[in-house]
Design an enzyme around this catalytic site. Structure first.
Site, PDB file in Angstrom:
ATOM      1  CD  GLU A   1       0.278   1.004   3.191  1.00 53.45           C
ATOM      2  OE1 GLU A   1      -0.108   2.110   2.775  1.00 53.45           O
ATOM      3  OE2 GLU A   1       1.129   0.867   4.091  1.00 53.45           O
TER       4      GLU A   1
ATOM      5  CB  CYS B   1       5.210   4.886   7.202  1.00 55.88           C
ATOM      6  SG  CYS B   1       3.622   4.064   7.296  1.00 55.88           S
TER       7      CYS B   1
HETATM    8  C1  UDX Z   1       3.945   7.620   4.109  1.00 53.97           C
HETATM    9  C2  UDX Z   1       3.963   7.513   2.580  1.00 53.97           C
HETATM   10  O1  UDX Z   1       3.755   8.805   2.004  1.00 53.97           O
HETATM   11  C3  UDX Z   1       2.903   6.537   2.113  1.00 53.97           C
HETATM   12  O2  UDX Z   1       2.967   6.382   0.711  1.00 53.97           O
HETATM   13  C4  UDX Z   1       3.146   5.201   2.810  1.00 53.97           C
HETATM   14  O3  UDX Z   1       2.247   4.222   2.422  1.00 53.97           O
HETATM   15  C5  UDX Z   1       3.134   5.382   4.315  1.00 53.97           C
HETATM   16  O4  UDX Z   1       4.113   6.342   4.677  1.00 53.97           O
HETATM   17  P1  UDX Z   1       2.492   8.887   5.937  1.00 53.97           P
HETATM   18  O5  UDX Z   1       3.359   8.255   6.978  1.00 53.97           O
HETATM   19  O6  UDX Z   1       1.026   8.887   6.131  1.00 53.97           O
HETATM   20  O7  UDX Z   1       2.730   8.207   4.496  1.00 53.97           O
HETATM   21  O8  UDX Z   1       2.962  10.401   5.839  1.00 53.97           O
HETATM   22  P2  UDX Z   1       3.567  11.399   4.751  1.00 53.97           P
HETATM   23  O9  UDX Z   1       2.519  12.271   4.214  1.00 53.97           O
HETATM   24  O10 UDX Z   1       4.392  10.676   3.777  1.00 53.97           O
HETATM   25  O11 UDX Z   1       4.512  12.301   5.706  1.00 53.97           O
HETATM   26  C6  UDX Z   1       5.529  11.691   6.497  1.00 53.97           C
HETATM   27  C7  UDX Z   1       6.236  12.726   7.327  1.00 53.97           C
HETATM   28  O12 UDX Z   1       7.012  13.596   6.500  1.00 53.97           O
HETATM   29  C8  UDX Z   1       5.317  13.648   8.141  1.00 53.97           C
HETATM   30  O13 UDX Z   1       5.873  13.839   9.429  1.00 53.97           O
HETATM   31  C9  UDX Z   1       5.313  14.939   7.342  1.00 53.97           C
HETATM   32  O14 UDX Z   1       5.051  16.064   8.143  1.00 53.97           O
HETATM   33  C10 UDX Z   1       6.752  14.966   6.807  1.00 53.97           C
HETATM   34  N1  UDX Z   1       6.921  15.750   5.574  1.00 53.97           N
HETATM   35  C11 UDX Z   1       6.266  15.409   4.438  1.00 53.97           C
HETATM   36  C12 UDX Z   1       7.810  16.819   5.570  1.00 53.97           C
HETATM   37  O15 UDX Z   1       8.426  17.138   6.587  1.00 53.97           O
HETATM   38  N2  UDX Z   1       7.998  17.515   4.397  1.00 53.97           N
HETATM   39  C13 UDX Z   1       7.351  17.190   3.238  1.00 53.97           C
HETATM   40  O16 UDX Z   1       7.602  17.865   2.219  1.00 53.97           O
HETATM   41  C14 UDX Z   1       6.449  16.096   3.255  1.00 53.97           C
END
Ligand code: UDX
Length: 429
Positions: A151, A260
């Site tokens: 996923e 994740c």
């Molecule tokens: C992630 C992946 O995006 C997804 O495809 C996978 O299946 C699960 O892991 P998620 O953990 O829900 O999803 O969060 P995501 O939106 O990827 O953000 C992860 C972290 O990175 C967050 O703490 C977010 O704040 C941070 N982030 C994200 C940044 O600091 N800068 C960015 O530009 C994007």
């Protein structure tokens, strides 16, 4: 098509619900009797935009059922998804005991051909082990196929991502289950990439590690921007408009978190190590991420000098916007550091207050975002909730003796904040 989900966590619940919404007949099984009861009686164990209404709608129409009985779920379904937790081990590896237990359970209940699909994030070669396990424990000697179908759902956008996937990855050992998987995903009109099982498993770890790498890259750039007087947002826009690079995941921040990225990075480093490759690049990604938090905390400390006895307002507790999830949240990490130094905290999050309170009862939880600043020595933005941009800045400024804001998500415009009378410190600008 009749399908079963074994495991009703974030991934299992979203997957099952979205398949039901697409017209399939879905049974979600979970060993947690309380969770099943909650779902059966109209409750929700998690917050995820539009999930609750889809669960209720499909429960009412009979497309979606919840049960404690894995046997019933297995025997009634052609396709069985495993969506159980694969938590980290102390050495960074992955605990696959739930995966193995479910594979054995499925094997014990199978009385006809089944397609067993792994949705959980697992190290490469897990599919082979699942197939071996099912073969070993299946007394009825019926045929089966194991498929890897990782996923890519973002929390907070999980339903949207499931309904509109960029791609669907299907890892198989033979062509036999491919058409069924194609039919299953047909309602979502996404490109389907058919690979071998090992490649499908690798795609998941490789994708998440690359996204984490993008964030650490931009965070490293933010340090250079601060030191040289450049602006990270302009740099990110400038490089992001190159279609080979892309603007997404180039937002500098106080670091990434969640259930994740940190876990998948450690796992991928460990998997590489076991294969005999030192993935130094990803170790650096981890290091940059932890230093980014250290640097942000130091910025607060240097500005406020002594933190003991100071009151700090924190906007955001979830690890990112649109979720109530506080696991490995940089915001929570920051709160812990501030409390350790003797600061008093007034905190607010649109969705994560209940979960945060259980972990951090020492903080004062404020129900109104605009009231957080009252009596504070500084305000900190720790999560990228878009509604924080609507903060009543005038009220906040008047409520603070010295209006200082540390923005760990670059939500505000530095010159506007200065015009509003704030000492404003953000990331890489
Ligand atoms: C992630 C992946 O995006 C997804 O495809 C996978 O299946 C699960 O892991 P998620 O953990 O829900 O999803 O969060 P995501 O939106 O990827 O953000 C992860 C972290 O990175 C967050 O703490 C977010 O704040 C941070 N982030 C994200 C940044 O600091 N800068 C960015 O530009 C994007």
């Amino acid at each position: 098509m009749k399908i079963a989900l074994i495991g009703t966590g974030y991934v299992g619940l979203v997957t099952g619900t979205c398949f039901a919404e697409a017209g399939h007949q879905v049974i979600c099984a979970d060993c947690d009797a309380q969770k099943v009861k909650l779902l059966q009686s109209g409750g929700m164990p998690i917050y995820e935009p539009s999930l609750e209404e889809l669960v209720r709608k499909n429960q009412a129409s009979g497309q979606l059922r919840f049960t404690n009985d894995t046997k019933e779920a297995v025997q009634e379904s052609l396709v069985i998804f495993i969506a159980v937790p694969t938590p980290p081990l102390p050495d960074g590896g992955v605990d696959l005991s739930a995966m193995e237990a479910v594979a054995r359970e499925i094997a014990g209940f199978m009385t006809s051909y089944k397609i067993v699909v792994d949705k959980s994030t697992v190290p490469v070669k897990t599919g082979e082990k699942v197939a071996e396990t099912i073969k070993r424990y299946c007394k009825s000697r019926v045929d089966f196929d194991v498929v890897s179908n990782p996923e890519f759902l973002r929390e907070g956008f999980a339903v949207e991502d499931f309904m509109n996937p960029d791609r669907v990855v299907v890892g198989v050992a033979s062509q036999r289950p491919v058409q069924t998987l194609r039919d299953l995903y047909a309602p979502f009109h996404a490109p389907i990439i058919v690979t071998d099982i090992n490649s499908a498993e690798l795609i998941k770890h490789a994708a998440n590690s690359f996204l984490a790498l993008k964030i650490s890259y931009v965070n490293a750039l933010s340090v250079i921007c601060e030191a040289s007087g450049a602006n990270i947002q302009e740099v990110a826009n400038g490089i992001g408009m190159d279609s080979r690079i892309g603007r997404q995941f180039l937002n500098a921040s106080l670091g990434f978190g969640g259930s994740c990225f940190p876990k998948d990075l450690s796992a991928f480093i460990k998997i590489a190590e076991q294969i005999g490759y030192d993935f130094g690049l990803l170790k650096e990604v981890q290091l940059i991420n932890s230093r980014q938090m250290d640097r942000f905390f130091k910025k607060i400390q240097e500005t406020l000098w002594i933190l003991k006895g100071k009151t700090i307002g924190v906007l955001g507790l979830a690890f990112k916007e649109n979720t109530d999830d506080t696991r490995m949240s940089p915001a929570m990490d920051l709160c812990r550091r501030l409390l350790k130094e003797g600061a008093k905290l007034r905190v607010y999050d649109p969705k994560a207050m209940v979960k945060a309170k259980a972990e951090l009862p020492q903080a004062e939880y404020i129900e109104d975002m605009d009231a957080v600043a009252e009596g504070c020595d500084a305000l900190v933005v720790a999560t990228e909730w878009p509604q924080f941009k609507n903060l009543d800045l005038e009220r906040a400024r008047k409520a603070m003796s010295h209006p200082i804001m540390f923005d760990g998500r670059n939500l505000f415009d530095p010159s506007e904040m200065e015009e509003q009378g704030f000492v404003y410190k953000s990331i890489g600008r």
